[in-house]
Design a protein around this motif. Structure first.
Motif, PDB file in Angstrom:
ATOM      1  N   LYS A 236     -61.182 -42.462 -48.443  1.00 32.40           N
ATOM      2  CA  LYS A 236     -60.025 -43.176 -47.917  1.00 32.40           C
ATOM      3  C   LYS A 236     -60.553 -44.454 -47.267  1.00 32.40           C
ATOM      4  O   LYS A 236     -61.616 -44.461 -46.665  1.00 32.40           O
ATOM      5  N   HIS A 237     -59.798 -45.518 -47.398  1.00 36.03           N
ATOM      6  CA  HIS A 237     -60.347 -46.823 -47.024  1.00 36.03           C
ATOM      7  C   HIS A 237     -59.262 -47.721 -46.486  1.00 36.03           C
ATOM      8  O   HIS A 237     -58.090 -47.477 -46.713  1.00 36.03           O
ATOM      9  N   TYR A 238     -59.683 -48.795 -45.853  1.00 41.40           N
ATOM     10  CA  TYR A 238     -58.797 -49.923 -45.573  1.00 41.40           C
ATOM     11  C   TYR A 238     -57.583 -49.521 -44.742  1.00 41.40           C
ATOM     12  O   TYR A 238     -56.533 -50.129 -44.824  1.00 41.40           O
ATOM     13  N   SER A 239     -57.710 -48.413 -43.973  1.00 38.11           N
ATOM     14  CA  SER A 239     -56.523 -47.882 -43.310  1.00 38.11           C
ATOM     15  C   SER A 239     -56.119 -48.690 -42.085  1.00 38.11           C
ATOM     16  O   SER A 239     -56.925 -48.899 -41.189  1.00 38.11           O
ATOM     17  N   PRO A 240     -54.851 -49.102 -42.051  1.00 35.38           N
ATOM     18  CA  PRO A 240     -54.322 -49.695 -40.826  1.00 35.38           C
ATOM     19  C   PRO A 240     -54.097 -48.607 -39.777  1.00 35.38           C
ATOM     20  O   PRO A 240     -54.305 -47.430 -40.048  1.00 35.38           O
ATOM     21  N   GLU A 241     -53.643 -49.003 -38.564  1.00 37.37           N
ATOM     22  CA  GLU A 241     -53.460 -48.041 -37.458  1.00 37.37           C
ATOM     23  C   GLU A 241     -52.307 -47.086 -37.687  1.00 37.37           C
ATOM     24  O   GLU A 241     -52.218 -46.056 -37.038  1.00 37.37           O
TER      25      GLU A 241
END
Ligand code: TXA
Ligand code: MG
Length: 342
Positions: A236-241
């Protein structure tokens, strides 16, 4: 907690030589230093020093089985890390290096084992950024550098992003202003008969095809059941808050989704092209820009801007998956929990 030294470089060609020498000395003595490249900021360490490489994994909280990209200044230095180069790969090196293209090639044992996470191949790239180039020349060693973010978060496109994530965990940060491209390099496997894209990025499929003809794509990029050949692509990547939904279609369609969620009491922040953003009504609306290149450059800042104090959910416009849009949509699909299409 350690002290992270931050050097501010002027955004011109007469960089502060003392800062670069100091940063290079830290790197050659086994410490970690973050620096700008033309794609995103990288967190560098001596690729031949296993203990130095461990510090990268620790600072980022990166899974041990995810190999790193070795960065070098020249083609000659690239050749020193690999066990030969197929003819098509040489063409691609000559055409696109320095630039946002990473070559996966058979390794020759020069780099530390934890750079390649035990694989028999190594990823190498020649970055096209004056700070990265001068730093690599000053060090005169291969520098392993993943994106300089905490694992799982969006990659950093400004020194501020790096500072937020890694201050106190790394030895230095060279602040050279915002990066250019905004998404990471294209990773291309050059160990088979034809080159295969493992991660779409700054050099588009169309650009590659124009030079070498047929280009393959790792089936795992389109089919979730396959195991990706680039180990990093499975995380999982690039996750915003906060949760993010990706919505394809017109501004009207996006507005419908926004309205429905707001009626449930959700505070919605929208990320969209300028054209769409101008038509949308939500709790917050952020334009990523007009053209795809501008949207790409602003993408990770967009994902990092919304704070969970202000917004419960992000709704982001889906973009056409051609040219650089292929890389943008690859990142957005990973960041999103739901993709709504007509
Ligand atoms: O633009 C970029 O590539 C940036 C800047 C700093 O150069 N770096 C970057 O590194 O994005 P990182 O570590 O965040 O992503 C490297 C990707 C990962 O998906 C990793 O699994 C893959 O490249 N990779 C590295 N070595 C590999 C190998 N030998 N075979 C297959 N995939 C590899
Ligand atoms: Mg990364």
């Amino acid at each position: 907690m350690r002290q992270t030294k931050r050097w501010y470089l002027k955004n011109d060609t007469t960089y502060n030589q003392e800062a670069l020498i100091e940063a290079a000395n830290l790197l050659t003595s086994g410490e970690t230093v973050a620096f700008p490249t033309e794609t995103v900021y990288g967190l560098g360490a001596d690729a031949t020093n296993e203990t130095a490489i461990m510090k990268i994994f620790q600072a980022k909280g990166r899974p041990q089985d995810n190999p790193l990209i070795a960065h070098v200044a020249t083609k000659e230095q690239l050749l020193k890390l690999v066990d030969g180069l197929p003819a098509y790969a040489e063409k691609l090196v000559d055409q696109f290096s320095p630039g946002p293209l990473t070559f996966v090639l058979p390794e020759n044992g020069t780099c530390a084992a934890n750079v390649t996470a035990g694989l028999s191949t190594i990823a190498v790239r020649i970055p096209d950024h004056p700070v990265a180039q001068q730093l690599l020349k000053q060090c005169n060693i291969p520098i392993a550098a993943p994106s300089a973010n905490i694992s799982g978060k969006p990659s950093p496109t400004t020194a501020g992003h790096v500072w937020t994530d890694l201050q106190g965990k790394i030895s230095g940060l060279i602040d050279g202003g915002p990066t250019g491209v905004g998404v990471e390099s294209t990773v291309i496997d050059c160990t088979q008969d034809i080159p295969t894209i493992l991660r779409p990025g700054g050099i588009t499929r169309e650009q590659l095809e124009a030079v070498v003809g047929r280009v393959g794509v790792d089936p795992a990029l389109t089919n979730k059941t396959d195991r990706p050949k680039a180990p990093g692509m499975k995380y999982k990547h690039y996750s915003p808050e906060m949760p993010m939904w990706l919505v394809a279609g017109s501004a009207r369609k996006i507005q419908e989704v926004v309205d429905k969620e707001r009626s449930k009491g959700q505070r919605i922040g929208v990320l969209a092209s300028l054209e769409t953003a101008e038509k949308i009504n939500a709790d917050e609306v952020m334009s990523l820009g007009k053209e795809m290149d501008e949207i790409t450059a602003n993408l990770y800042t967009g994902l990092r801007t919304y704070k969970s104090n202000d917004i419960d959910m992000i709704i982001c416009e889906a973009f056409p998956e051609t040219g650089i849009g292929e890389a943008v949509m690859n990142r957005l699909k990973k960041a999103a929990s739901i993709y709504i299409r007509d």
